[in-house]
Design an enzyme around this catalytic site. Sequence first.
Site, PDB file in Angstrom:
ATOM      1  N   ASN A   1       0.864  -1.183   0.000  1.00  0.00           N
ATOM      2  CA  ASN A   1       0.000   0.000   0.000  1.00  0.00           C
ATOM      3  C   ASN A   1       0.900   1.231   0.000  1.00  0.00           C
ATOM      4  OD1 ASN A   1      -1.869   2.010   0.440  1.00  0.00           O
ATOM      5  ND2 ASN A   1      -2.261   1.472   2.581  1.00  0.00           N
TER       6      ASN A   1
ATOM      7  N   LYS B   1       0.092   4.268  -0.253  1.00  0.00           N
ATOM      8  CA  LYS B   1      -0.569   5.453   0.320  1.00  0.00           C
ATOM      9  C   LYS B   1      -0.300   6.673  -0.578  1.00  0.00           C
ATOM     10  CE  LYS B   1       0.206   3.424   4.818  1.00  0.00           C
ATOM     11  NZ  LYS B   1       0.043   3.556   6.248  1.00  0.00           N
TER      12      LYS B   1
ATOM     13  N   HIS C   1      -9.460   0.894   4.750  1.00  0.00           N
ATOM     14  CA  HIS C   1      -8.182   1.083   5.452  1.00  0.00           C
ATOM     15  C   HIS C   1      -8.439   2.000   6.653  1.00  0.00           C
ATOM     16  CE1 HIS C   1      -4.123   2.394   6.353  1.00  0.00           C
ATOM     17  NE2 HIS C   1      -3.705   1.325   5.700  1.00  0.00           N
TER      18      HIS C   1
ATOM     19  N   GLU D   1      -6.934   4.422   7.825  1.00  0.00           N
ATOM     20  CA  GLU D   1      -6.764   5.868   7.570  1.00  0.00           C
ATOM     21  C   GLU D   1      -8.015   6.448   6.924  1.00  0.00           C
ATOM     22  OE1 GLU D   1      -3.048   5.530   5.463  1.00  0.00           O
ATOM     23  OE2 GLU D   1      -2.119   4.833   7.317  1.00  0.00           O
TER      24      GLU D   1
ATOM     25  N   GLU E   1      -5.571  -5.401  10.217  1.00  0.00           N
ATOM     26  CA  GLU E   1      -4.542  -4.391  10.461  1.00  0.00           C
ATOM     27  C   GLU E   1      -4.819  -3.682  11.787  1.00  0.00           C
ATOM     28  OE1 GLU E   1      -2.508  -3.081   6.608  1.00  0.00           O
ATOM     29  OE2 GLU E   1      -4.250  -1.819   6.858  1.00  0.00           O
TER      30      GLU E   1
ATOM     31  N   GLY F   1       2.164   1.927  10.721  1.00  0.00           N
ATOM     32  CA  GLY F   1       3.087   3.057  10.608  1.00  0.00           C
ATOM     33  C   GLY F   1       3.762   3.434  11.911  1.00  0.00           C
TER      34      GLY F   1
ATOM     35  N   SER G   1       3.203  -2.446  10.339  1.00  0.00           N
ATOM     36  CA  SER G   1       4.654  -2.472  10.571  1.00  0.00           C
ATOM     37  C   SER G   1       5.281  -3.829  10.252  1.00  0.00           C
ATOM     38  CB  SER G   1       4.980  -2.046  12.007  1.00  0.00           C
ATOM     39  OG  SER G   1       4.578  -0.693  12.208  1.00  0.00           O
TER      40      SER G   1
HETATM   41  C1  PEP Z   1      -0.818  -0.038   5.868  1.00  0.00           C
HETATM   42  O1  PEP Z   1      -0.856   1.144   5.597  1.00  0.00           O
HETATM   43  O2  PEP Z   1      -1.697  -0.797   5.446  1.00  0.00           O
HETATM   44  C2  PEP Z   1       0.283  -0.521   6.691  1.00  0.00           C
HETATM   45  C3  PEP Z   1       0.218  -1.751   7.144  1.00  0.00           C
HETATM   46  O3  PEP Z   1       1.314   0.353   6.939  1.00  0.00           O
HETATM   47  P1  PEP Z   1       2.718   0.021   7.628  1.00  0.00           P
HETATM   48  O4  PEP Z   1       3.212  -1.274   7.044  1.00  0.00           O
HETATM   49  O5  PEP Z   1       3.596   1.174   7.281  1.00  0.00           O
HETATM   50  O6  PEP Z   1       2.483  -0.110   9.090  1.00  0.00           O
END
Ligand code: PEP
Length: 257
Positions: free
Chosen positions: A9, A11, A102, A104, A174, A180, A220
């Site tokens: 992803n 973003k 997601h 966000e 997630e 992040g 992460s």
């Molecule tokens: C994501 O944005 O779906 C995500 C898992 O981000 P990160 O791997 O940076 O934590």
Amino acid sequence: MRKKIVAGNWKMNLTLDEGVKLASEVREFVKNNPLEQLPGKPGVVMFTPAIHLDRVTQTLHNTKGVQTGAQNCHTQEKGAFTGEVSVGMIRSAGAGYVLVGHSERRAQFDETNEVLAEKVNIILKHNLTPMYCCGEVLEERDEGKLFDVIKEQIEKGLFWLSKEEFTKIVIAYEPVWAIGTGVTASPEQAQEMHAYIRQLVEEKYDAETAENTTILYGGSCNAKNAKELFANKDVDGGLIGGASLKAEDFCTIIQSY
Ligand code: PEP
């Protein structure tokens, strides 16, 4: 056997040139390391900014097992929705997937489970694959509400689907506190929630449907910890944010299956 997937992803990162370069590097990696010859035979999806989809899809043309996806879509087919992107447009750019829900988007754009259900509906109508994200915030975990939160997100977002429709869905768990932040769920925490989600699917549909549902972990996940996370029996790959922006890291994660 259910499909394993490693998805990136991006973003709101990377210019078009940077995105094409990253996609070219992944294409070269896959050419030299055919996905079907890797132990987990994973599929790869790159969720690019919508404006990059066409070029990145062309860059990945004929790269077996690698698809592109959009990070969001509108609930309607078309019309007066300035700035929005429809599923038809995404499909016409050659993408195979759309990310839905997601954290966000849930938090910053007020996307409710009900709106997400509408998005899932229109994505399926266009024969694309929705990758449906769910996850609890830290407070909900600390208060012991994590299973209830995930149950509600999945029930409202997905469980109105027929069994046949549900088999076309990919789920990404997630935990919001891990996205992040550099704090990853432990393999045990990931496995526990993935097994719970699979159990929900079995209760709603049946054991075969549950067994065939792809459930990815995100939060992460990186080149160092992917192997340990993917080794869990109910973790079918990962949705990767930050670590998907560097070809070397992303390709290491692809090989972690
Ligand atoms: C994501 O944005 O779906 C995500 C898992 O981000 P990160 O791997 O940076 O934590």
